[in-house]
Design a protein around this motif. Structure first.
Motif, PDB file in Angstrom:
ATOM      1  N   LEU A 123       0.889  -1.249   0.077  1.00  0.00           N
ATOM      2  CA  LEU A 123      -0.044   0.001   0.113  1.00  0.00           C
ATOM      3  C   LEU A 123       0.943   1.316  -0.041  1.00  0.00           C
ATOM      4  N   SER A 124       2.026   1.033   0.637  1.00  0.00           N
ATOM      5  CA  SER A 124       2.893   2.395   0.608  1.00  0.00           C
ATOM      6  C   SER A 124       3.813   2.823  -0.537  1.00  0.00           C
ATOM      7  N   GLU A 125       4.077   1.749  -1.444  1.00  0.00           N
ATOM      8  CA  GLU A 125       4.822   2.051  -2.651  1.00  0.00           C
ATOM      9  C   GLU A 125       4.673   1.241  -3.706  1.00  0.00           C
ATOM     10  N   ASP A 126       4.796   1.670  -5.144  1.00  0.00           N
ATOM     11  CA  ASP A 126       4.325   0.880  -6.169  1.00  0.00           C
ATOM     12  C   ASP A 126       5.733  -0.079  -6.682  1.00  0.00           C
ATOM     13  N   ASN A 127       5.887  -1.167  -5.863  1.00  0.00           N
ATOM     14  CA  ASN A 127       7.022  -1.986  -5.925  1.00  0.00           C
ATOM     15  C   ASN A 127       6.483  -2.903  -7.101  1.00  0.00           C
ATOM     16  N   PRO A 128       7.295  -3.304  -8.027  1.00  0.00           N
ATOM     17  CA  PRO A 128       6.710  -3.959  -9.333  1.00  0.00           C
ATOM     18  C   PRO A 128       6.753  -5.513  -8.780  1.00  0.00           C
ATOM     19  N   LEU A 129       7.417  -5.908  -7.938  1.00  0.00           N
ATOM     20  CA  LEU A 129       7.223  -7.297  -7.504  1.00  0.00           C
ATOM     21  C   LEU A 129       6.052  -7.534  -6.820  1.00  0.00           C
ATOM     22  N   LEU A 130       5.571  -6.789  -5.860  1.00  0.00           N
ATOM     23  CA  LEU A 130       4.320  -6.558  -5.170  1.00  0.00           C
ATOM     24  C   LEU A 130       3.498  -6.520  -5.978  1.00  0.00           C
ATOM     25  N   LEU A 131       3.471  -5.756  -7.141  1.00  0.00           N
ATOM     26  CA  LEU A 131       2.208  -5.490  -7.848  1.00  0.00           C
ATOM     27  C   LEU A 131       1.861  -6.826  -8.933  1.00  0.00           C
ATOM     28  N   ALA A 132       2.960  -7.351  -9.418  1.00  0.00           N
ATOM     29  CA  ALA A 132       2.861  -8.849  -9.975  1.00  0.00           C
ATOM     30  C   ALA A 132       2.146  -9.760  -9.222  1.00  0.00           C
ATOM     31  N   ILE A 133       2.599  -9.744  -7.747  1.00  0.00           N
ATOM     32  CA  ILE A 133       2.099 -10.744  -7.036  1.00  0.00           C
ATOM     33  C   ILE A 133       0.440 -10.464  -6.670  1.00  0.00           C
ATOM     34  N   ASN A 134       0.158  -9.091  -6.705  1.00  0.00           N
ATOM     35  CA  ASN A 134      -1.170  -8.645  -6.454  1.00  0.00           C
ATOM     36  C   ASN A 134      -2.047  -9.185  -7.862  1.00  0.00           C
ATOM     37  N   GLU A 135      -1.262  -8.906  -8.883  1.00  0.00           N
ATOM     38  CA  GLU A 135      -2.107  -9.377 -10.282  1.00  0.00           C
ATOM     39  C   GLU A 135      -2.419 -10.813 -10.357  1.00  0.00           C
ATOM     40  N   GLU A 136      -1.517 -11.638  -9.777  1.00  0.00           N
ATOM     41  CA  GLU A 136      -1.793 -13.153  -9.653  1.00  0.00           C
ATOM     42  C   GLU A 136      -2.905 -13.324  -8.628  1.00  0.00           C
ATOM     43  N   ARG A 137      -2.712 -12.753  -7.344  1.00  0.00           N
ATOM     44  CA  ARG A 137      -3.882 -12.717  -6.449  1.00  0.00           C
ATOM     45  C   ARG A 137      -5.237 -12.673  -6.874  1.00  0.00           C
ATOM     46  N   GLU A 138      -5.208 -11.491  -7.807  1.00  0.00           N
ATOM     47  CA  GLU A 138      -6.474 -11.020  -8.296  1.00  0.00           C
ATOM     48  C   GLU A 138      -7.169 -12.110  -9.105  1.00  0.00           C
ATOM     49  N   ARG A 139      -6.160 -12.519 -10.077  1.00  0.00           N
ATOM     50  CA  ARG A 139      -6.516 -13.838 -10.959  1.00  0.00           C
ATOM     51  C   ARG A 139      -7.115 -14.941 -10.119  1.00  0.00           C
ATOM     52  N   ILE A 140      -6.408 -15.450  -9.208  1.00  0.00           N
ATOM     53  CA  ILE A 140      -7.082 -16.502  -8.511  1.00  0.00           C
ATOM     54  C   ILE A 140      -8.368 -16.025  -7.956  1.00  0.00           C
ATOM     55  N   GLY A 141      -8.376 -14.719  -7.061  1.00  0.00           N
ATOM     56  CA  GLY A 141      -9.544 -14.611  -6.494  1.00  0.00           C
ATOM     57  C   GLY A 141     -10.822 -14.162  -7.621  1.00  0.00           C
ATOM     58  N   GLY A 142     -10.456 -13.985  -8.669  1.00  0.00           N
ATOM     59  CA  GLY A 142     -11.380 -13.655  -9.639  1.00  0.00           C
ATOM     60  C   GLY A 142     -12.074 -14.880 -10.230  1.00  0.00           C
ATOM     61  N   LYS A 143     -11.614 -16.172 -10.235  1.00  0.00           N
ATOM     62  CA  LYS A 143     -12.295 -17.350 -10.434  1.00  0.00           C
ATOM     63  C   LYS A 143     -13.337 -17.519  -9.433  1.00  0.00           C
ATOM     64  N   PHE A 144     -13.146 -17.164  -8.194  1.00  0.00           N
ATOM     65  CA  PHE A 144     -14.149 -17.323  -7.219  1.00  0.00           C
ATOM     66  C   PHE A 144     -15.069 -16.357  -7.342  1.00  0.00           C
ATOM     67  N   MET A 145     -14.796 -15.025  -7.626  1.00  0.00           N
ATOM     68  CA  MET A 145     -15.671 -14.088  -7.721  1.00  0.00           C
ATOM     69  C   MET A 145     -16.681 -14.128  -8.901  1.00  0.00           C
ATOM     70  N   GLU A 146     -16.260 -14.903 -10.053  1.00  0.00           N
ATOM     71  CA  GLU A 146     -17.076 -14.933 -11.209  1.00  0.00           C
ATOM     72  C   GLU A 146     -18.024 -16.156 -10.813  1.00  0.00           C
ATOM     73  N   LEU A 147     -17.948 -16.841  -9.956  1.00  0.00           N
ATOM     74  CA  LEU A 147     -18.777 -17.930  -9.645  1.00  0.00           C
ATOM     75  C   LEU A 147     -19.963 -17.255  -8.938  1.00  0.00           C
ATOM     76  N   SER A 148     -19.596 -16.399  -8.082  1.00  0.00           N
ATOM     77  CA  SER A 148     -20.420 -15.689  -7.337  1.00  0.00           C
ATOM     78  C   SER A 148     -21.407 -14.639  -7.973  1.00  0.00           C
ATOM     79  N   ILE A 149     -20.760 -14.142  -9.160  1.00  0.00           N
ATOM     80  CA  ILE A 149     -21.367 -12.779 -10.028  1.00  0.00           C
ATOM     81  C   ILE A 149     -22.480 -13.544 -10.869  1.00  0.00           C
ATOM     82  N   GLU A 150     -22.193 -14.916 -11.302  1.00  0.00           N
ATOM     83  CA  GLU A 150     -23.170 -15.474 -11.882  1.00  0.00           C
ATOM     84  C   GLU A 150     -24.679 -15.536 -11.151  1.00  0.00           C
ATOM     85  N   GLU A 151     -24.422 -15.842  -9.962  1.00  0.00           N
ATOM     86  CA  GLU A 151     -25.385 -16.036  -8.981  1.00  0.00           C
ATOM     87  C   GLU A 151     -26.326 -14.630  -8.864  1.00  0.00           C
ATOM     88  N   PHE A 152     -25.840 -13.368  -9.262  1.00  0.00           N
ATOM     89  CA  PHE A 152     -26.618 -12.098  -9.014  1.00  0.00           C
ATOM     90  C   PHE A 152     -26.878 -11.791 -10.432  1.00  0.00           C
TER      91      PHE A 152
END
Length: 216
Positions: A123-152
Motif C-alpha cells: 500500500l505504501s509504494e508501487d513495488n513491481p514485484l508486489l504489483l505482479a503478486i497482487n495481479e496473480e492474487r486477483e486472477r485467483i480470486g477472480g475465479k471465485f468472484m465470477e462464480l458468485s457474480i453468476e448468482e447475481f
C-alpha cells in the motif's frame, strides 16, 4: 560444491534445508523490522549463509522475496486448486464458498504478522514485484468472484462491491487492533469474543446478500 547442492544423510536434501532456513530468515526480519529491514545483507546474516549460497538457492533477491510471499499469501495457497474448488462448489453453493473464503481470510490475516506488514508495504509504494503478486492474487480470486457474480446476474445486488467492502473492513479492523487502544467503531478485535462475533457477522452478511439476490 555449494551449500545448496551438497547432500546429507536424512530425508531432506541440503538445498531444501538451506532454502527453508533462508525463507525463515526473511519472515523473522519482516516480523521484527518490516519491509525496511528486508535487505540481502540482513537475510544472509540472519540465515547464517553467504550471498553466493542465497543466489544459488533462489537466483536473485527478488525471487527469494517472491517465493516467501507466495508461500505465505492466503489466496496464493489456492492457486493449484482454484479450478477444482469452483467445480466443487458450482453456482448453487457459491454462498458457502464465499463464506468459507472470507472467514478463512479473517482468521489468516488477523494472526499473520508478516503478511500484515507485507500488505502495508504494498500500500505504501508501487513495488513491481508486489504489483505482479497482487495481479496473480486477483486472477485467483477472480475465479471465485465470477462464480458468485453468476448468482447475481439480473439483480440489483453488486456482490463484487460487497465482498470488496468486507475484505477492506477485515484489513482495517486488524490493523487497528495492533495499535494501542486500537478501537474502530468501538470494535476491539484483540478481544477473542469480538473475533468470534465478527466471524458470525461475516457469514450473516454474505448470507443476507445471497438471499437478497434471490429475492430482489
Amino acid at each position: 560444491m555449494n551449500n545448496c547442492s551438497r547432500k546429507y544423510d536424512g530425508p531432506i536434501k541440503s538445498k531444501e534445508r538451506t532454502s527453508q532456513k533462508i525463507l525463515d530468515a526473511v519472515g523473522e526480519i519482516i516480523k521484527e523490522k518490516g519491509y525496511a529491514g528486508l535487505k540481502i545483507k540482513n537475510v544472509a546474516e540472519r540465515a547464517k549463509v553467504n550471498r553466493k549460497t542465497l543466489y544459488d538457492c533462489f537466483g536473485n533477491f527478488d525471487n527469494l522475496v517472491e517465493t516467501y510471499i507466495k508461500r505465505k499469501d492466503y489466496y496464493m495457497s489456492f492457486r493449484d486448486q482454484a479450478d477444482q474448488l469452483v467445480n466443487k462448489y458450482n453456482k448453487e453453493s457459491a454462498r458457502e464458498l464465499v463464506q468459507t473464503l472470507l472467514v478463512g481470510q479473517l482468521e489468516n490475516f488477523s494472526t499473520d504478522k508478516e503478511m500484515q506488514k507485507i500488505l502495508l508495504w504494498h500500500l505504501s509504494e508501487d513495488n513491481p514485484l508486489l504489483l505482479a503478486i497482487n495481479e496473480e492474487r486477483e486472477r485467483i480470486g477472480g475465479k471465485f468472484m465470477e462464480l458468485s457474480i453468476e448468482e447475481f446476474a439480473g439483480t440489483n445486488v453488486d456482490i463484487r462491491l460487497r465482498i470488496g467492502l468486507l475484505i477492506g473492513g477485515i484489513y482495517q479492523l486488524v490493523y487497528n487492533a495492533k495499535k494501542e487502544k486500537g478501537l474502530f467503531c468501538g470494535i476491539d478485535l484483540a478481544n477473542k469474543d469480538t473475533l468470534d462475533r465478527l466471524r458470525l457477522t461475516l457469514i450473516q452478511m454474505i448470507g443476507e446478500a445471497f438471499e437478497k439476490g434471490k429475492h430482489p
